[in-house]
Structures are given as structure tokens and as C-alpha cells.
Design an enzyme around this catalytic site. Structure first.
Site, PDB file in Angstrom:
ATOM      1  N   CYS A 113     -18.079  22.299 -35.949  1.00 38.57           N
ATOM      2  CA  CYS A 113     -19.486  22.033 -35.602  1.00 38.57           C
ATOM      3  C   CYS A 113     -20.455  22.481 -36.698  1.00 38.57           C
ATOM      4  CB  CYS A 113     -19.845  22.730 -34.294  1.00 38.57           C
ATOM      5  SG  CYS A 113     -18.772  22.196 -32.962  1.00 38.57           S
ATOM      6  N   HIS A 281     -27.176  22.856 -33.263  1.00 39.30           N
ATOM      7  CA  HIS A 281     -25.961  22.172 -32.841  1.00 39.30           C
ATOM      8  C   HIS A 281     -25.982  22.015 -31.320  1.00 39.30           C
ATOM      9  CE1 HIS A 281     -22.034  20.682 -32.585  1.00 39.30           C
ATOM     10  NE2 HIS A 281     -21.627  21.672 -31.821  1.00 39.30           N
ATOM     11  N   ASN A 311     -21.286  16.888 -27.130  1.00 35.58           N
ATOM     12  CA  ASN A 311     -21.071  17.587 -28.400  1.00 35.58           C
ATOM     13  C   ASN A 311     -20.340  16.638 -29.350  1.00 35.58           C
ATOM     14  OD1 ASN A 311     -20.327  19.284 -30.488  1.00 35.58           O
ATOM     15  ND2 ASN A 311     -19.371  20.833 -29.180  1.00 35.58           N
TER      16      ASN A 311
HETATM   17  N1  ACO Z   1     -15.902  20.378 -13.670  1.00 33.89           N
HETATM   18  C1  ACO Z   1     -15.895  21.156 -12.563  1.00 33.89           C
HETATM   19  N2  ACO Z   1     -15.548  22.458 -12.578  1.00 33.89           N
HETATM   20  C2  ACO Z   1     -15.210  22.985 -13.766  1.00 33.89           C
HETATM   21  C3  ACO Z   1     -15.183  22.212 -14.954  1.00 33.89           C
HETATM   22  C4  ACO Z   1     -15.554  20.867 -14.868  1.00 33.89           C
HETATM   23  N3  ACO Z   1     -15.591  20.045 -15.947  1.00 33.89           N
HETATM   24  N4  ACO Z   1     -14.796  23.018 -15.976  1.00 33.89           N
HETATM   25  C5  ACO Z   1     -14.561  24.234 -15.449  1.00 33.89           C
HETATM   26  N5  ACO Z   1     -14.817  24.222 -14.114  1.00 33.89           N
HETATM   27  C6  ACO Z   1     -14.711  25.314 -13.164  1.00 33.89           C
HETATM   28  C7  ACO Z   1     -13.746  26.394 -13.620  1.00 33.89           C
HETATM   29  O1  ACO Z   1     -12.421  26.068 -13.263  1.00 33.89           O
HETATM   30  C8  ACO Z   1     -14.272  27.606 -12.873  1.00 33.89           C
HETATM   31  O2  ACO Z   1     -13.789  27.540 -11.564  1.00 33.89           O
HETATM   32  P1  ACO Z   1     -13.406  28.886 -10.751  1.00 33.89           P
HETATM   33  O3  ACO Z   1     -14.682  29.672 -10.683  1.00 33.89           O
HETATM   34  O4  ACO Z   1     -12.937  28.372  -9.430  1.00 33.89           O
HETATM   35  O5  ACO Z   1     -12.356  29.570 -11.556  1.00 33.89           O
HETATM   36  C9  ACO Z   1     -15.776  27.391 -12.828  1.00 33.89           C
HETATM   37  O6  ACO Z   1     -15.977  25.985 -13.095  1.00 33.89           O
HETATM   38  C10 ACO Z   1     -16.526  28.188 -13.857  1.00 33.89           C
HETATM   39  O7  ACO Z   1     -15.881  28.037 -15.130  1.00 33.89           O
HETATM   40  P2  ACO Z   1     -16.408  28.741 -16.422  1.00 33.89           P
HETATM   41  O8  ACO Z   1     -15.492  28.361 -17.551  1.00 33.89           O
HETATM   42  O9  ACO Z   1     -16.621  30.179 -16.165  1.00 33.89           O
HETATM   43  O10 ACO Z   1     -17.826  28.007 -16.599  1.00 33.89           O
HETATM   44  P3  ACO Z   1     -18.968  28.268 -17.634  1.00 33.89           P
HETATM   45  O11 ACO Z   1     -20.245  28.434 -16.923  1.00 33.89           O
HETATM   46  O12 ACO Z   1     -18.604  29.326 -18.649  1.00 33.89           O
HETATM   47  O13 ACO Z   1     -19.083  26.883 -18.416  1.00 33.89           O
HETATM   48  C11 ACO Z   1     -18.446  25.857 -20.495  1.00 33.89           C
HETATM   49  C12 ACO Z   1     -17.981  26.403 -19.160  1.00 33.89           C
HETATM   50  C13 ACO Z   1     -19.380  24.691 -20.245  1.00 33.89           C
HETATM   51  C14 ACO Z   1     -17.233  25.409 -21.272  1.00 33.89           C
HETATM   52  C15 ACO Z   1     -19.212  26.973 -21.269  1.00 33.89           C
HETATM   53  O14 ACO Z   1     -18.476  28.157 -21.242  1.00 33.89           O
HETATM   54  C16 ACO Z   1     -19.506  26.603 -22.712  1.00 33.89           C
HETATM   55  O15 ACO Z   1     -20.240  25.689 -22.994  1.00 33.89           O
HETATM   56  N6  ACO Z   1     -18.965  27.355 -23.679  1.00 33.89           N
HETATM   57  C17 ACO Z   1     -19.242  27.111 -25.097  1.00 33.89           C
HETATM   58  C18 ACO Z   1     -18.687  25.839 -25.627  1.00 33.89           C
HETATM   59  C19 ACO Z   1     -18.961  25.766 -27.110  1.00 33.89           C
HETATM   60  O16 ACO Z   1     -19.993  26.183 -27.592  1.00 33.89           O
HETATM   61  N7  ACO Z   1     -18.033  25.295 -27.900  1.00 33.89           N
HETATM   62  C20 ACO Z   1     -18.195  25.454 -29.350  1.00 33.89           C
HETATM   63  C21 ACO Z   1     -18.456  24.277 -30.073  1.00 33.89           C
HETATM   64  S1  ACO Z   1     -17.162  23.155 -30.070  1.00 33.89           S
HETATM   65  C22 ACO Z   1     -16.434  23.125 -31.643  1.00 33.89           C
HETATM   66  O17 ACO Z   1     -16.657  23.920 -32.499  1.00 33.89           O
HETATM   67  C23 ACO Z   1     -15.438  22.093 -31.841  1.00 33.89           C
END
Ligand code: ACO
Length: 354
Positions: A113, A281, A311
Site C-alpha cells: 500500500c 491510503h 482498498n
Molecule cells: N463480515 C461479517 N463479519 C465479519 C467479517 C465480515 N466480512 N469479517 C470479520 N467478521 C467478524 C469476525 O469474525 C468477528 O466475529 P466474532 O466477534 O464473532 O469473533 C467480528 O466480525 C469482529 O472482527 P474483528 O476482526 O475484530 O473486526 P474489526 O473491527 O477489527 O474489523 C477489519 C476488521 C476491517 C479487518 C479491521 O481490523 C481493519 O481494517 N484492519 C486494518 C486493515 C488494513 O489496514 N490493512 C492494511 C493495508 S492492506 C495492504 O497493505 C495490502
């Protein structure tokens, strides 16, 4: 003093728009969850057979036209992608051939990214060193190759088939839902040119990497640590699909993007109110809202497109730039801050005077 200025930009969004509701046909997710947690409403996917270099080529042609130059003027290519057409060679060489460029050097860089910011610093350094006058810098990604669903699931998801996933397929797809819903395909490019005009161009670049945290977001399989580097067992385990510790990445992204922005602004004695635009980003809208608030940047100075494209990794910042430029939001004299964080872990902040 010679400086590097962004002289033109172009982008390419693939035709197939996929809403959150469409994704919910093949895995346990919902429009509500995806919007609330990430800000993504839709993303675009290429059709099977399109390569990252193809998206790059279309975007590059538009950037070349926009800059008012010809392909023959280009004397260096920098191609940033984590999803090249082939394991090797990189996408830069393919783009060079497809665009009919001269046999100029082509760098392929992979800072995910943050690829565009690394590429911009490289282009700036090449220009300042007198090694190049006109650089084509491309950021493009096709994430659809990472999507775990079967060909039949694809057809069902796109509304072109009527065979729903089996319970096993649905469970398999759901295993990767926290990752797959975030990403989309896109290509974008800029032409970076030498200028002798004072007070224009790349003012400063701040780049960082922390390899110690690489396993928070990486692809565990299909690498040369394995012999052979790809085999059916890895695919059965899903080792070809990225692993992401979302919460850890979220935390690192906010901390690093805020710190890098503050550092680059401080060392150049630039106040927030002197910035015309901040392009961050687009990994998660909540990450950016947090950073914006911490830095005290007003809404009017921040552009976002995550709701439309998700993204798009290395394509994101040049895509935002291109949208801003074509909307008349980037004009001569403007000071723009570019900020990114991604796998590696890499992050950076760059100040550009238009
Ligand atoms: N749909 C429905 N439920 C979901 C989904 C989905 N797509 N994905 C996860 N859940 C559920 C999980 O299973 C979890 O359920 P549980 O509570 O029963 O265990 C619940 O939702 C919460 O999951 P978390 O992972 O804790 O959710 P969070 O609020 O942290 O959001 C996310 C997840 C969107 C991935 C977030 O953590 C994020 O954006 N992180 C950063 C991503 C990023 O910046 N990536 C870097 C760039 S990419 C690159 O460099 C290539």
C-alpha cells in the site's frame, strides 16, 4: 536545483462493480458489517484474463496524454504492485513492451500500500541525480486472484449463474471474509518530470519499514521458502491467501500514519492550515477518520474513495491524485500531503508542491 513534479495522471477502474450484497451471496457477511467496519460499499473486479500490467497500461496512456507528452519521452518506469502478472519478470517490463516505450530501465517495486510513495521517492531521486527527466510511475493491483471462491461461486456472486455455494464452499469463503471484502482492483499512473522551477515538486519524503512485524499481514505460502514453491497442499491449506491480523494492522496504521505526518510536517515547518489537500491510503475509513481527527485536518482537505473502490493497494494514492486533479482540486502552488501504511510493514508521508 532540479526537482520532480507530477505533470499528469491517469487511472483505470475495471468495469465489473461488485456490491457488498453481492459478496454476501458466497460468504457469511453483510452490507451493514462491511460499511460499518471499513467504509467499503463496492469494489470493482477485472474479468478473468486481465493482468495488472493491462490496468497499468490503460492508466499510463491516460497519464501520458494528461501530461501532454508522448511515450517516446519516457526514460524510466517504476511499477509498484504486490500482484504482478507473473512471479517474474515484474509488471514494469510488460508495461514497457505494451506501451511501445524505448528500452528504458524499469524498476519493479513491492511495498504494497506504500508502493506509490516509495516509487515517488525513487523517481524524485533519479531526477535529482540527473539519471532521468521523465518518469512513468504506475501503481496497479488485481486482488481478485486472492479471492478463495470457486469459478461457480464467482458466477453466482456476479449474478451470472444459479448454482449457490455448497455449505463447505460457503464456510471456506467465510474463513477469509475479514480480508476479501476490503479489496478491489484498479490501476493508476502519474508522469513525474524534472523541473527547474523553484518551489515546485516533491518537497520531502519520509519512508519507514518494520520487517519485524511482517507476519501481521503476509502471504504464508507460494514462496521460495517452500520446495516446490507452489503445490496442491499449500492451496488446500489456503496458504496462497494473505493472513491478516486486522486489529494489529489497524493499530499500527493509525500510530504510524499520524507519526509520519507529524514528522514530515515538523521538519519542513509546514502547518496543517498550509496544506491544500491530504490524500491518505484507503485501507479502512475508520483508520483515516482517526488519523484525520488526531492531526486536526478539516473534512474539506481530505478526499476518500474507499466507499467506491475498496482498498486498491498501490493504486490507491495515484487514483486519489488523478480524481483530485481531474476535479480541479490539485492546482499550481498547492501543497499536498500523501500518507500511507501497508504490509511489510511499510509506511510513509510525502509532501508535494504542485
Ligand atoms: N463480515 C461479517 N463479519 C465479519 C467479517 C465480515 N466480512 N469479517 C470479520 N467478521 C467478524 C469476525 O469474525 C468477528 O466475529 P466474532 O466477534 O464473532 O469473533 C467480528 O466480525 C469482529 O472482527 P474483528 O476482526 O475484530 O473486526 P474489526 O473491527 O477489527 O474489523 C477489519 C476488521 C476491517 C479487518 C479491521 O481490523 C481493519 O481494517 N484492519 C486494518 C486493515 C488494513 O489496514 N490493512 C492494511 C493495508 S492492506 C495492504 O497493505 C495490502
Amino acid at each position: 536545483m532540479t526537482r520532480a513534479v507530477i505533470a499528469g495522471s491517469g487511472s483505470e477502474i475495471p468495469p465489473t462493480r461488485v456490491s457488498n450484497a453481492m459478496l454476501a451471496r458466497v460468504m457469511d457477511t453483510s452490507d451493514e458489517w462491511i460499511r460499518e467496519r471499513s467504509g467499503v460499499e463496492a469494489r470493482h473486479y477485472v474479468e478473468r484474463g486481465t493482468g495488472t500490467s493491462d490496468l497499468g497500461v490503460v492508466a499510463a496512456r491516460r497519464a501520458i496524454d494528461h501530461a501532454g507528452i508522448t511515450p517516446a519521452d519516457i526514460d524510466l518506469v517504476v511499477f509498484a504492485t504486490m500482484t504482478p502478472d507473473h512471479f517474474f519478470p515484474g509488471a514494469g517490463a510488460l508495461l514497457q513492451a505494451k506501451l511501445g516505450l524505448r528500452e528504458v530501465p524499469c524498476f519493479d517495486i513491492r511495498q504494497q500500500c506504500v508502493g506509490f510513495l516509495y516509487g515517488l521517492q525513487l523517481a524524485d531521486a533519479q531526477i535529482r541525480a540527473g539519471l532521468a527527466r521523465t518518469v512513468l510511475l504506475v501503481g496497479a493491483e488485481i486482488h481478485t486472484g486472492f479471492m478463495p471462491w470457486t469459478a461457480t461461486n464467482w458466477e453466482y456472486m456476479l449474478g451470472r449463474g444459479d448454482v449457490p455455494p455448497t455449505p463447505e464452499e460457503f464456510a471456506w469463503n467465510t474463513r477469509f471474509r475479514h480480508l476479501t471484502v476490503l479489496f478491489g482492483d484498479a490501476g493508476a499512473a502519474v508522469v513525474v518530470r524534472a523541473t527547474e522551477e523553484p518551489r515546485r515538486g516533491v518537497v520531502d519524503s519520509l519512508l519507514h519499514t518494520s520487517g519485524a512485524e511482517y507476519d501481521k499481514l503476509y502471504v504464508p505460502g507460494t514462496g521460495f521458502k517452500h520446495r516446490p514453491y507452489t503445490d496442491p497442499e499449500q492451496f488446500k491449506r489456503g496458504d496462497h491467501i494473505p493472513v491478516m491480523d486486522g486489529r494489529a494492522v489497524f493499530k499500527m496504521a493509525t500510530t504510524s500514519m499520524i507519526a509520519a505526518s507529524q514528522e514530515v510536517l515538523t521538519r519542513n515547518e509546514v502547518r496543517i492550515d498550509e496544506l491544500s489537500l491530504v490524500l491518505m491510503h484507503q485501507a479502512n475509513k475508520r483508520i483515516n477518520e482517526y488519523c484525520q481527527k488526531a492531526l486536526g485536518i478539516p473534512d474539506s482537505k481530505v478526499l476518500h474513495n474507499i466507499e467506491r473502490y475498496g482498498n486498491t493497494t498501490a493504486a490507491t494514492i495515484p487514483l486519489l491524485w488523478d480524481e483530485a486533479a481531474r476535479a480541479g482540486r490539485v492546482t499550481a502552488g498547492d501543497l499536498v500531503l500523501l500518507v500511507a501504511f501497508g504490509a511489510g510493514m511499510n509506511w510513509g508521508a510525502t509532501l508535494v508542491r504542485v
